[in-house]
Design a protein around this motif. Structure first.
Motif, PDB file in Angstrom:
ATOM      1  N   GLU A 122       0.856  -1.189   0.000  1.00 46.78           N
ATOM      2  CA  GLU A 122       0.000   0.000   0.000  1.00 46.78           C
ATOM      3  C   GLU A 122       0.888   1.234   0.000  1.00 46.78           C
ATOM      4  N   GLY A 123       0.573   2.204  -0.846  1.00 45.12           N
ATOM      5  CA  GLY A 123       1.342   3.442  -0.900  1.00 45.12           C
ATOM      6  C   GLY A 123       2.525   3.414  -1.843  1.00 45.12           C
ATOM      7  N   THR A 124       2.787   2.256  -2.492  1.00 44.86           N
ATOM      8  CA  THR A 124       3.856   2.201  -3.482  1.00 44.86           C
ATOM      9  C   THR A 124       3.508   3.159  -4.617  1.00 44.86           C
ATOM     10  N   VAL A 125       4.492   3.870  -5.111  1.00 38.38           N
ATOM     11  CA  VAL A 125       4.255   4.798  -6.220  1.00 38.38           C
ATOM     12  C   VAL A 125       4.971   4.315  -7.470  1.00 38.38           C
ATOM     13  N   ARG A 126       4.454   4.733  -8.620  1.00 40.48           N
ATOM     14  CA  ARG A 126       5.095   4.455  -9.896  1.00 40.48           C
ATOM     15  C   ARG A 126       4.808   5.616 -10.836  1.00 40.48           C
ATOM     16  N   LEU A 127       5.577   5.658 -11.915  1.00 42.16           N
ATOM     17  CA  LEU A 127       5.362   6.660 -12.958  1.00 42.16           C
ATOM     18  C   LEU A 127       4.840   5.937 -14.189  1.00 42.16           C
ATOM     19  N   ALA A 128       3.814   6.494 -14.818  1.00 40.01           N
ATOM     20  CA  ALA A 128       3.206   5.861 -15.990  1.00 40.01           C
ATOM     21  C   ALA A 128       3.054   6.884 -17.105  1.00 40.01           C
ATOM     22  N   GLY A 129       3.188   6.422 -18.335  1.00 35.74           N
ATOM     23  CA  GLY A 129       2.917   7.267 -19.486  1.00 35.74           C
ATOM     24  C   GLY A 129       3.993   8.278 -19.826  1.00 35.74           C
ATOM     25  N   GLY A 130       5.159   8.192 -19.216  1.00 33.23           N
ATOM     26  CA  GLY A 130       6.237   9.120 -19.521  1.00 33.23           C
ATOM     27  C   GLY A 130       6.933   8.747 -20.823  1.00 33.23           C
ATOM     28  N   HIS A 131       7.653   9.680 -21.394  1.00 32.56           N
ATOM     29  CA  HIS A 131       8.381   9.423 -22.630  1.00 32.56           C
ATOM     30  C   HIS A 131       9.701   8.711 -22.370  1.00 32.56           C
ATOM     31  N   ARG A 132      10.209   8.795 -21.145  1.00 33.00           N
ATOM     32  CA  ARG A 132      11.454   8.120 -20.793  1.00 33.00           C
ATOM     33  C   ARG A 132      11.421   7.811 -19.288  1.00 33.00           C
ATOM     34  N   PRO A 133      12.263   6.890 -18.824  1.00 35.85           N
ATOM     35  CA  PRO A 133      12.296   6.574 -17.396  1.00 35.85           C
ATOM     36  C   PRO A 133      12.556   7.827 -16.555  1.00 35.85           C
ATOM     37  N   GLY A 134      11.891   7.901 -15.425  1.00 34.77           N
ATOM     38  CA  GLY A 134      12.089   9.033 -14.521  1.00 34.77           C
ATOM     39  C   GLY A 134      11.076  10.136 -14.720  1.00 34.77           C
ATOM     40  N   GLU A 135      10.104   9.950 -15.607  1.00 30.82           N
ATOM     41  CA  GLU A 135       9.055  10.954 -15.778  1.00 30.82           C
ATOM     42  C   GLU A 135       7.736  10.247 -16.061  1.00 30.82           C
ATOM     43  N   VAL A 138       2.019  10.305 -11.905  1.00 28.34           N
ATOM     44  CA  VAL A 138       2.209   9.625 -10.620  1.00 28.34           C
ATOM     45  C   VAL A 138       0.985   8.755 -10.338  1.00 28.34           C
ATOM     46  N   GLU A 139       1.249   7.484 -10.039  1.00 25.89           N
ATOM     47  CA  GLU A 139       0.190   6.567  -9.634  1.00 25.89           C
ATOM     48  C   GLU A 139       0.562   5.936  -8.296  1.00 25.89           C
ATOM     49  N   VAL A 140      -0.442   5.646  -7.492  1.00 28.20           N
ATOM     50  CA  VAL A 140      -0.251   5.080  -6.154  1.00 28.20           C
ATOM     51  C   VAL A 140      -1.042   3.777  -6.048  1.00 28.20           C
ATOM     52  N   TYR A 141      -0.418   2.773  -5.441  1.00 26.11           N
ATOM     53  CA  TYR A 141      -1.091   1.495  -5.228  1.00 26.11           C
ATOM     54  C   TYR A 141      -1.858   1.558  -3.914  1.00 26.11           C
ATOM     55  N   ASP A 145      -5.283  -1.792  -6.104  1.00 30.78           N
ATOM     56  CA  ASP A 145      -5.385  -1.198  -7.434  1.00 30.78           C
ATOM     57  C   ASP A 145      -4.487   0.028  -7.556  1.00 30.78           C
ATOM     58  N   TRP A 146      -4.126   0.370  -8.795  1.00 29.21           N
ATOM     59  CA  TRP A 146      -3.356   1.577  -9.065  1.00 29.21           C
ATOM     60  C   TRP A 146      -4.302   2.724  -9.360  1.00 29.21           C
ATOM     61  N   GLY A 147      -4.030   3.896  -8.783  1.00 27.98           N
ATOM     62  CA  GLY A 147      -4.838   5.085  -9.043  1.00 27.98           C
ATOM     63  C   GLY A 147      -3.953   6.289  -9.260  1.00 27.98           C
ATOM     64  N   THR A 148      -4.526   7.326  -9.842  1.00 29.44           N
ATOM     65  CA  THR A 148      -3.768   8.549 -10.104  1.00 29.44           C
ATOM     66  C   THR A 148      -3.847   9.487  -8.902  1.00 29.44           C
ATOM     67  N   VAL A 149      -3.016  10.519  -8.937  1.00 31.62           N
ATOM     68  CA  VAL A 149      -2.972  11.512  -7.865  1.00 31.62           C
ATOM     69  C   VAL A 149      -3.513  12.828  -8.423  1.00 31.62           C
ATOM     70  N   CYS A 150      -4.496  13.403  -7.743  1.00 35.26           N
ATOM     71  CA  CYS A 150      -5.057  14.689  -8.157  1.00 35.26           C
ATOM     72  C   CYS A 150      -3.997  15.780  -7.982  1.00 35.26           C
ATOM     73  N   ASP A 151      -3.960  16.732  -8.898  1.00 33.24           N
ATOM     74  CA  ASP A 151      -2.924  17.767  -8.820  1.00 33.24           C
ATOM     75  C   ASP A 151      -3.333  18.985  -7.993  1.00 33.24           C
ATOM     76  N   VAL A 162       7.936  11.874  -4.075  1.00 32.16           N
ATOM     77  CA  VAL A 162       7.759  10.765  -5.014  1.00 32.16           C
ATOM     78  C   VAL A 162       9.105  10.342  -5.594  1.00 32.16           C
ATOM     79  N   CYS A 163       9.909  11.300  -6.001  1.00 32.42           N
ATOM     80  CA  CYS A 163      11.220  10.965  -6.568  1.00 32.42           C
ATOM     81  C   CYS A 163      12.068  10.186  -5.565  1.00 32.42           C
ATOM     82  N   ARG A 164      12.032  10.593  -4.308  1.00 28.46           N
ATOM     83  CA  ARG A 164      12.802   9.879  -3.289  1.00 28.46           C
ATOM     84  C   ARG A 164      12.257   8.482  -3.069  1.00 28.46           C
ATOM     85  N   GLN A 165      10.921   8.323  -3.103  1.00 26.71           N
ATOM     86  CA  GLN A 165      10.332   6.991  -2.958  1.00 26.71           C
ATOM     87  C   GLN A 165      10.766   6.070  -4.097  1.00 26.71           C
TER      88      GLN A 165
END
Length: 169
Positions: A122-135, A138-141, A145-151, A162-165
């Motif tokens: 729970e709380g694991t984060v990932r990046l989805a839909g970026g053009h290259r690794p590292g962007e 933001v999605e959170v488990y 299930d995986w969900g997006t984060v409201c801005d 998120v970057c540190r995680q």
């Protein structure tokens, strides 16, 4: 290189750090400060060889969340009771399982892996839909299930967390 004896620059000179109280939380800060991802591991007893010159820090006690060693609890600069046989080292090994999990989260399992991914916490984060690794988005488990984060209220501080995680600096 991603491992070695830790040396710091202070007041015009380079010196080593004594391994008293040295642990993986201190190594995590060193790896972050150097911009290295991977699983941080503290090494003691001059594992990477004895340094020369001054021993500049002792009794370093980081929580693991600091951005640099200077933010950690420690002795005053130059105040120590050590010999170079106690020089501290770190490994920021990018080839460890944790770093691999972070990299694998950037792709779907079908794209990357002939083996199953470990279960997500729970709380694991990932990046989805970026053009290259590292962007990417933001999605959170959460709750299986995986969900997006409201801005709303999203700031650079949230991005830093998120970057540190994900093991980035």
């Amino acid at each position: 290189s991603f491992e070695g004896r830790v040396e710091v620059y202070h007041d015009g000179k380079w010196g080593t750090i004594c391994d008293d109280q040295w642990d993986d939380r201190d190594a995590e800060v060193v790896c972050r400060q150097l911009g290295l991802s991977g699983t941080p591991k503290a090494l003691s007893w001059a594992h990477y060889g004895q340094g020369s010159g001054p021993i500049l820090l002792d009794e370093v006690q980081c929580s693991g969340n600091e951005l640099s060693l200077d933010q950690c609890k420690k002795s005053d600069w130059g105040q120590q009771n050590c010999d170079h046989i106690e020089d501290a080292g770190v490994s920021c090994d990018p080839f460890t399982d944790l770093a691999m999990v972070h990299r694998l989260l950037l792709f779907s399992p079908a794209e990357c892996c002939p083996f199953p991914l470990p279960p997500h916490a729970e709380g694991t984060v990932r990046l989805a839909g970026g053009h290259r690794p590292g962007e990417g988005r933001v999605e959170v488990y959460y709750n299986g299930d995986w969900g997006t984060v409201c801005d709303d209220g999203w700031t650079d501080l949230g991005a830093q967390v998120v970057c540190r995680q994900l093991g980035f600096r």
